[in-house]
Design a protein around this motif. Sequence first.
Motif, mmCIF file in Angstrom:
data_model
loop_
_atom_site.group_PDB
_atom_site.id
_atom_site.type_symbol
_atom_site.label_atom_id
_atom_site.label_comp_id
_atom_site.label_asym_id
_atom_site.label_seq_id
_atom_site.Cartn_x
_atom_site.Cartn_y
_atom_site.Cartn_z
ATOM 1 N N ASP A 265 0.814 -1.220 0.000
ATOM 2 C CA ASP A 265 0.000 0.000 0.000
ATOM 3 C C ASP A 265 0.847 1.270 0.000
ATOM 4 O OD1 ASP A 265 -2.156 -1.671 0.077
ATOM 5 O OD2 ASP A 265 -2.494 -1.485 2.245
ATOM 6 N N THR A 266 2.104 1.166 0.482
ATOM 7 C CA THR A 266 2.939 2.378 0.571
ATOM 8 C C THR A 266 3.605 2.709 -0.768
ATOM 9 O OG1 THR A 266 5.006 1.197 1.120
ATOM 10 C CG2 THR A 266 3.581 1.796 2.970
ATOM 11 N N VAL A 267 3.596 1.775 -1.707
ATOM 12 C CA VAL A 267 4.417 1.937 -2.921
ATOM 13 C C VAL A 267 4.046 3.177 -3.736
ATOM 14 C CG1 VAL A 267 5.057 0.870 -5.132
ATOM 15 C CG2 VAL A 267 5.063 -0.504 -3.038
ATOM 16 N N PRO A 268 2.761 3.383 -4.113
ATOM 17 C CA PRO A 268 2.470 4.549 -4.966
ATOM 18 C C PRO A 268 2.815 5.867 -4.276
ATOM 19 C CG PRO A 268 0.577 3.049 -4.854
ATOM 20 C CD PRO A 268 1.568 2.564 -3.857
ATOM 21 N N ALA A 269 2.445 6.009 -3.007
ATOM 22 C CA ALA A 269 2.707 7.274 -2.310
ATOM 23 C C ALA A 269 4.198 7.540 -2.185
ATOM 24 C CB ALA A 269 2.056 7.250 -0.931
ATOM 25 N N ASP A 270 4.992 6.479 -2.080
ATOM 26 C CA ASP A 270 6.444 6.653 -1.936
ATOM 27 C C ASP A 270 7.128 6.821 -3.294
ATOM 28 O OD1 ASP A 270 6.238 6.536 0.754
ATOM 29 O OD2 ASP A 270 7.227 4.600 1.029
ATOM 30 N N GLY A 271 6.355 6.788 -4.395
ATOM 31 C CA GLY A 271 6.928 7.096 -5.706
ATOM 32 C C GLY A 271 7.248 5.897 -6.577
ATOM 33 N N GLY A 272 6.871 4.673 -6.147
ATOM 34 C CA GLY A 272 7.174 3.486 -6.956
ATOM 35 C C GLY A 272 5.945 2.989 -7.699
ATOM 36 N N LYS A 273 6.148 1.958 -8.545
ATOM 37 C CA LYS A 273 4.965 1.335 -9.164
ATOM 38 C C LYS A 273 5.134 -0.184 -9.182
ATOM 39 C CE LYS A 273 5.916 1.534 -14.155
ATOM 40 N NZ LYS A 273 6.937 2.431 -14.637
ATOM 41 N N ILE A 274 3.999 -0.859 -8.956
ATOM 42 C CA ILE A 274 4.002 -2.324 -8.946
ATOM 43 C C ILE A 274 3.691 -2.780 -10.366
ATOM 44 C CG2 ILE A 274 2.797 -4.372 -8.066
ATOM 45 C CD1 ILE A 274 2.314 -2.786 -5.450
ATOM 46 N N VAL A 275 4.621 -3.530 -10.983
ATOM 47 C CA VAL A 275 4.384 -3.929 -12.376
ATOM 48 C C VAL A 275 3.799 -5.336 -12.481
ATOM 49 C CG1 VAL A 275 6.024 -2.361 -13.453
ATOM 50 C CG2 VAL A 275 6.810 -4.611 -12.683
ATOM 51 N N THR A 276 3.976 -6.142 -11.452
ATOM 52 C CA THR A 276 3.300 -7.440 -11.436
ATOM 53 C C THR A 276 3.149 -7.865 -9.983
ATOM 54 O OG1 THR A 276 3.297 -9.708 -12.309
ATOM 55 C CG2 THR A 276 5.401 -8.875 -11.558
ATOM 56 N N GLY A 277 2.173 -8.742 -9.712
ATOM 57 C CA GLY A 277 2.011 -9.280 -8.362
ATOM 58 C C GLY A 277 0.924 -8.582 -7.580
ATOM 59 N N GLY A 278 1.086 -8.559 -6.259
ATOM 60 C CA GLY A 278 0.078 -7.999 -5.370
ATOM 61 C C GLY A 278 -0.705 -9.117 -4.708
ATOM 62 N N PRO A 279 -1.669 -8.735 -3.852
ATOM 63 C CA PRO A 279 -2.422 -9.736 -3.089
ATOM 64 C C PRO A 279 -3.192 -10.683 -3.992
ATOM 65 C CG PRO A 279 -2.806 -7.533 -2.231
ATOM 66 C CD PRO A 279 -2.035 -7.365 -3.502
ATOM 67 N N GLY A 280 -3.272 -11.967 -3.573
ATOM 68 C CA GLY A 280 -4.053 -12.958 -4.300
ATOM 69 C C GLY A 280 -5.117 -13.539 -3.396
ATOM 70 N N GLU A 281 -5.541 -14.766 -3.689
ATOM 71 C CA GLU A 281 -6.541 -15.456 -2.862
ATOM 72 C C GLU A 281 -5.990 -15.730 -1.471
ATOM 73 O OE1 GLU A 281 -9.580 -17.776 -3.999
ATOM 74 O OE2 GLU A 281 -9.671 -15.768 -4.903
ATOM 75 N N GLY A 282 -6.864 -15.756 -0.472
ATOM 76 C CA GLY A 282 -6.453 -16.174 0.872
ATOM 77 C C GLY A 282 -5.220 -15.427 1.332
ATOM 78 N N LEU A 283 -4.235 -16.180 1.799
ATOM 79 C CA LEU A 283 -3.027 -15.539 2.315
ATOM 80 C C LEU A 283 -1.910 -15.456 1.269
ATOM 81 C CD1 LEU A 283 -2.843 -16.920 5.973
ATOM 82 C CD2 LEU A 283 -3.997 -14.909 5.084
ATOM 83 N N PHE A 284 -2.278 -15.595 -0.007
ATOM 84 C CA PHE A 284 -1.260 -15.473 -1.053
ATOM 85 C C PHE A 284 -0.959 -14.008 -1.351
ATOM 86 C CE2 PHE A 284 -2.411 -19.816 -1.747
ATOM 87 C CZ PHE A 284 -1.282 -20.412 -2.303
ATOM 88 N N VAL A 285 0.318 -13.723 -1.574
ATOM 89 C CA VAL A 285 0.723 -12.484 -2.248
ATOM 90 C C VAL A 285 1.548 -12.958 -3.435
ATOM 91 C CG1 VAL A 285 2.164 -10.415 -2.134
ATOM 92 C CG2 VAL A 285 0.684 -11.009 -0.205
ATOM 93 N N HIS A 286 1.112 -12.629 -4.643
ATOM 94 C CA HIS A 286 1.817 -13.084 -5.843
ATOM 95 C C HIS A 286 3.216 -12.477 -5.901
ATOM 96 C CE1 HIS A 286 -1.702 -15.027 -7.310
ATOM 97 N NE2 HIS A 286 -2.416 -13.915 -7.362
#
Length: 475
Positions: free
Chosen positions: A341-362
């Motif tokens: 959640d901190t990535v965009p505000a801190d100036g970065g960008k997520i190009v792949t991944g992020g939260p998935g089903e259940g307790l997965f984070v891709h």
Amino acid sequence: MELIPHVIDGRETESRDGARFPTVDPYTRRPWAEAALGGRDEAALAVTAARRAFDEGPWPRMGYAERGAILHRLADLMDAHLDELALADTTDMGKPVADTRGKDVPRSASNIRFFADHARLSAAEAFPMDSGHHAYTRFEPAGVVAAIAPWNFPLMLETWKIAPALAWGNTVVLKPAEQTPASASLLARLALEAGMPPGVLNVVHGHGPGSAGEALTTDPRVDRITFTGESATGRAIAAAAAANLTPVSFELGGKGANLVFADADLDLAVSWSIKAIFTNAGQVCLAGSRLYVQRDIYQEFVDRFTAAAEALIAGDPKDPATQFGPLASEEHHAKVTSYLDTVPADGGKIVTGGPGEGLFVHPTIVLDAPPTARVCREEIFGPVAVVTPFDTEADAVAAANDTPYGLNAMVFTENLSRAHRVSAALRAGTVWTNCFFIRDLRAPFGGVGDSGIGREGGTYSREFFTEPKAVVMAV
Ligand code: NAD
């Protein structure tokens, strides 16, 4: 529901008050067993047992060969119970069974064998003096060792501590992480079956602060504390241990830098970089979470790295084909996703991944994050790689060293001189060149700065788990 007991003085027991806590399978998110919930009383009972086994029992008084034979029997029993041990860690923390069965449990058995042999074969020092006197060193066991372990490689890191402690004749109280109690009780059961006397290896389950963990760190009858876990916990344990001046060995957090130079073998660099950050869903102290890639190959590296990350097979950790499991607990999932959640505000960008089903984070890749971004500075302990371009070797080294941590770093280059030069310039306990995670158990392991105090491995473990005594004789 199955009970995971304490093992104290050779007996599998519940807590005095019968308290238990559930241990949760992070894939199903349901409790699969209950562990005895120990507190100060159980920690004190375990230390009493370990103290008696050390002060009066046969273990410290045995020859190295006799102790070694028992440790080898234990390692053989671990091989025989491979599936049971692997399943215990997989169910407790969601690590793919391909890893627990294929790597962690075999490495745990090899920890036990290595230190059994290392202690038996170690040469003592002798110093013939000019004065005609003769000085030599005796490596005497330190006494009762408290071993406090994390959840990310449960059995493997527990045996990394226990094996040298036992091989050098100490007795042990192990407190596994509360998220992963199962394999430790199995290990203690196998140790008894192998012929280890009662009280030599005790296991107490429970929490850290105000509970069994803290009680072990403040007990004056404990002679050594070996701890692996977060840097903040290390600070609390150091403060607790100071009251009794108990020596500590700490393996703490990390924020590993991974430097990929334009002259690197790109296939090799991509494949190791994937393992370095996405093995065990990034829940690895040594994770290569900060990738610095030379600008000439930056885009090609990012494209290939992203494709390889997206190709990892996520799924049921008990399926042998699974390469990528869920995070180990609800709390840990919340922590890792809060960093995303901190990535965009801190100036970065997520190009792949992020939260998935259940307790997965891709498998997650972050680009364009400035060095001040939290994802660049703090240990996330999840599958999050931040990739940043660099221009010169000096820039790469400066960026890698710009961290309070110093556990490990990786260098990918085909230039031999650069490999040596950069390895020397990096501030880290271990530097891997054109590989990752390869260990020789004789080599020192540990970190600088916030990543630890002291080293373990080979003779470094001997120094910590013994009281070296100088004997000087007139001849
Ligand atoms: P943690 O520090 O939360 O807990 C580790 C252990 O310490 C647990 O058994 C816990 O119950 C106990 N504990 C917590 N507070 C305590 C206290 N005040 N007194 C005594 N015991 C206490 O760590 P974790 O979340 O289980 O593990 C993840 C961390 O471990 C990460 O930071 C990771 O980098 C680090 N780690 C380091 C290495 C290494 O070799 N350097 C290896 C694996 C993990």
